[in-house]
Design a protein around this motif. Sequence first.
Motif, PDB file in Angstrom:
ATOM      1  N   ARG A 216       0.840  -1.213   0.000  1.00  0.00           N
ATOM      2  CA  ARG A 216       0.000   0.000   0.000  1.00  0.00           C
ATOM      3  C   ARG A 216       0.872   1.259   0.000  1.00  0.00           C
ATOM      4  NH1 ARG A 216      -3.650  -2.327   3.515  1.00  0.00           N
ATOM      5  NH2 ARG A 216      -2.501  -1.496   5.291  1.00  0.00           N
ATOM      6  N   ALA A 217       1.922   1.228   0.820  1.00  0.00           N
ATOM      7  CA  ALA A 217       2.840   2.382   0.878  1.00  0.00           C
ATOM      8  C   ALA A 217       3.508   2.592  -0.483  1.00  0.00           C
ATOM      9  CB  ALA A 217       3.891   2.153   1.963  1.00  0.00           C
ATOM     10  N   THR A 218       3.889   1.482  -1.142  1.00  0.00           N
ATOM     11  CA  THR A 218       4.527   1.568  -2.455  1.00  0.00           C
ATOM     12  C   THR A 218       3.568   2.175  -3.469  1.00  0.00           C
ATOM     13  OG1 THR A 218       5.795  -0.422  -1.931  1.00  0.00           O
ATOM     14  CG2 THR A 218       5.688   0.225  -4.254  1.00  0.00           C
ATOM     15  N   TYR A 219       2.333   1.715  -3.416  1.00  0.00           N
ATOM     16  CA  TYR A 219       1.319   2.238  -4.335  1.00  0.00           C
ATOM     17  C   TYR A 219       1.164   3.751  -4.179  1.00  0.00           C
ATOM     18  CZ  TYR A 219      -3.232   3.454  -6.166  1.00  0.00           C
ATOM     19  OH  TYR A 219      -4.235   4.086  -6.838  1.00  0.00           O
ATOM     20  N   HIS A 220       1.030   4.222  -2.935  1.00  0.00           N
ATOM     21  CA  HIS A 220       0.819   5.657  -2.718  1.00  0.00           C
ATOM     22  C   HIS A 220       2.060   6.468  -3.101  1.00  0.00           C
ATOM     23  CE1 HIS A 220      -3.184   5.364  -1.167  1.00  0.00           C
ATOM     24  NE2 HIS A 220      -2.826   4.425  -0.313  1.00  0.00           N
ATOM     25  N   ALA A 221       3.239   5.953  -2.766  1.00  0.00           N
ATOM     26  CA  ALA A 221       4.475   6.677  -3.108  1.00  0.00           C
ATOM     27  C   ALA A 221       4.675   6.727  -4.626  1.00  0.00           C
ATOM     28  CB  ALA A 221       5.673   6.007  -2.430  1.00  0.00           C
ATOM     29  N   LEU A 222       4.318   5.637  -5.300  1.00  0.00           N
ATOM     30  CA  LEU A 222       4.464   5.561  -6.754  1.00  0.00           C
ATOM     31  C   LEU A 222       3.526   6.557  -7.435  1.00  0.00           C
ATOM     32  CD1 LEU A 222       6.061   3.865  -8.819  1.00  0.00           C
ATOM     33  CD2 LEU A 222       4.231   2.167  -8.745  1.00  0.00           C
ATOM     34  N   CYS A 223       2.281   6.627  -6.964  1.00  0.00           N
ATOM     35  CA  CYS A 223       1.334   7.589  -7.535  1.00  0.00           C
ATOM     36  C   CYS A 223       1.805   9.023  -7.284  1.00  0.00           C
ATOM     37  CB  CYS A 223      -0.064   7.410  -6.921  1.00  0.00           C
ATOM     38  SG  CYS A 223      -0.896   5.932  -7.512  1.00  0.00           S
ATOM     39  N   GLU A 224       2.410   9.251  -6.120  1.00  0.00           N
ATOM     40  CA  GLU A 224       2.782  10.623  -5.772  1.00  0.00           C
ATOM     41  C   GLU A 224       4.075  11.065  -6.464  1.00  0.00           C
ATOM     42  OE1 GLU A 224       2.711  11.293  -1.568  1.00  0.00           O
ATOM     43  OE2 GLU A 224       3.619  13.297  -1.758  1.00  0.00           O
ATOM     44  N   HIS A 225       5.068  10.180  -6.538  1.00  0.00           N
ATOM     45  CA  HIS A 225       6.382  10.610  -7.017  1.00  0.00           C
ATOM     46  C   HIS A 225       6.739  10.099  -8.413  1.00  0.00           C
ATOM     47  CE1 HIS A 225       7.112  12.124  -2.997  1.00  0.00           C
ATOM     48  NE2 HIS A 225       6.778  10.944  -2.491  1.00  0.00           N
ATOM     49  N   GLY A 226       6.008   9.107  -8.925  1.00  0.00           N
ATOM     50  CA  GLY A 226       6.410   8.496 -10.197  1.00  0.00           C
ATOM     51  C   GLY A 226       7.618   7.602  -9.984  1.00  0.00           C
ATOM     52  N   TYR A 227       7.980   6.844 -10.995  1.00  0.00           N
ATOM     53  CA  TYR A 227       9.096   5.900 -10.855  1.00  0.00           C
ATOM     54  C   TYR A 227      10.432   6.607 -10.642  1.00  0.00           C
ATOM     55  CZ  TYR A 227      12.778   2.633 -12.066  1.00  0.00           C
ATOM     56  OH  TYR A 227      13.927   1.890 -12.042  1.00  0.00           O
ATOM     57  N   ALA A 228      10.718   7.595 -11.506  1.00  0.00           N
ATOM     58  CA  ALA A 228      12.061   8.198 -11.522  1.00  0.00           C
ATOM     59  C   ALA A 228      12.415   8.823 -10.179  1.00  0.00           C
ATOM     60  CB  ALA A 228      12.162   9.223 -12.651  1.00  0.00           C
ATOM     61  N   ASN A 229      11.430   9.441  -9.522  1.00  0.00           N
ATOM     62  CA  ASN A 229      11.707  10.121  -8.253  1.00  0.00           C
ATOM     63  C   ASN A 229      11.387   9.269  -7.025  1.00  0.00           C
ATOM     64  OD1 ASN A 229      12.530  12.583  -9.504  1.00  0.00           O
ATOM     65  ND2 ASN A 229      10.377  12.961  -9.982  1.00  0.00           N
ATOM     66  N   LEU A 230      11.085   8.005  -7.250  1.00  0.00           N
ATOM     67  CA  LEU A 230      10.761   7.120  -6.131  1.00  0.00           C
ATOM     68  C   LEU A 230      12.042   6.632  -5.457  1.00  0.00           C
ATOM     69  CD1 LEU A 230       8.152   5.834  -4.935  1.00  0.00           C
ATOM     70  CD2 LEU A 230       8.726   3.784  -6.212  1.00  0.00           C
ATOM     71  N   THR A 231      12.028   6.633  -4.131  1.00  0.00           N
ATOM     72  CA  THR A 231      13.134   6.062  -3.360  1.00  0.00           C
ATOM     73  C   THR A 231      12.517   5.183  -2.263  1.00  0.00           C
ATOM     74  OG1 THR A 231      13.094   7.940  -1.838  1.00  0.00           O
ATOM     75  CG2 THR A 231      14.639   8.077  -3.680  1.00  0.00           C
TER      76      THR A 231
END
Lengths: 206, 206
Positions: free
Chosen positions: A20-35
């Motif tokens: 769930r955390a990955t899903y929300h972070a991915l929607c918010e930051h996109g792949y390139a800016n995801l850490t």
Amino acid sequence: MSALDIFENDSDDTKSAIMRATYHALCEHGYANLTIQRIGDEFAKSKSLLYHHYDSKDELLVDFLEFVLEKFKADIPAEEYDDPCAHLREVLDHVVPPTLDAERYEFTSAMIELRAQAPHDEAYREQFSRNDRFFRQQFADVVRDGVETGAFRDVDPEQAAALLVTTINGSMLERVTTDDAEDAIRATRRELDAYIDSHLLAESGE
Amino acid sequence: MSALDIFENDSDDTKSAIMRATYHALCEHGYANLTIQRIGDEFAKSKSLLYHHYDSKDELLVDFLEFVLEKFKADIPAEEYDDPCAHLREVLDHVVPPTLDAERYEFTSAMIELRAQAPHDEAYREQFSRNDRFFRQQFADVVRDGVETGAFRDVDPEQAAALLVTTINGSMLERVTTDDAEDAIRATRRELDAYIDSHLLAESGE
């Protein structure tokens, strides 16, 4: 098969919470800016759990893709559809809607960004291969049922399924990478309906 | 519409030389590992020319995409096809071949990687929008001719073109992001042929 609903009423175990955390972070930051750090920001439990489980964001994201696919599988209604044509159209309404809300747009963008890792990353490629294969099988089963009951002509179920999945993949790509995607996708969808009517559907009275 | 032929017998001006260098560097390194330095390594003329023209690799790559599209346009044969059906199939043979050689595979991978920049980069999005629009218009013209001459049924040319372009985009995506792409693309292509036969083509004797 909405990507969003599957995260709503989820169980509370660690794996589900990470996903769930990955899903929300991915929607918010996109792949390139995801850490992993940013995924941790969406994660209520200890961040060290995340670092304990995953060495890299790509390792986590491949797991995430697998989780999404398994959720899709579990969420497919067990009920039998009487009308294979209505069944096909309902699935298409769901996966090729004319418009997307902001969250689903961001999720689709992220999926395309993840997919663009696949040419040079075998783990991503394997997961997207499994994904496409699953949806091809699902569509082929619906078409095969339609052929068996006489609702559809004697078409090749695997071929029809391949065209449907390729069209869905193409629509997802166009959706987030072109400005006039809505009109184009609406036209593609209307032509898919015309194809179902004139190629798949048995003529009435046959 | 091969992406490769267009770089073979090209003029020797600076712009063309930069575009050729970009093409070779992109096939060799992919998008993620591409740098202006690496494009410079493929460039016979002074590297300072490159830095003079472009501030970033993305600025150069958007120009590259525009150059590729303009080359496609210039290379379209002016001859009229007598048979719109044969014309469609010939274009599809060219853009949805069952296999790709290594160079064209790398180029297709790079195109998908560039396309994955489009959700968050307006310049890329504009260029891919132009690209898709151009190919939709080309296909719509062929279908419209077919309807006018009676070779095709009275179908909607824009709708048919939208489906064809979406299928091509989906095939390109599947090609470089899944392991079993050849079989899937072959099946999709056979189903497109079936769609052309049963939906577009006027019945003989009509």
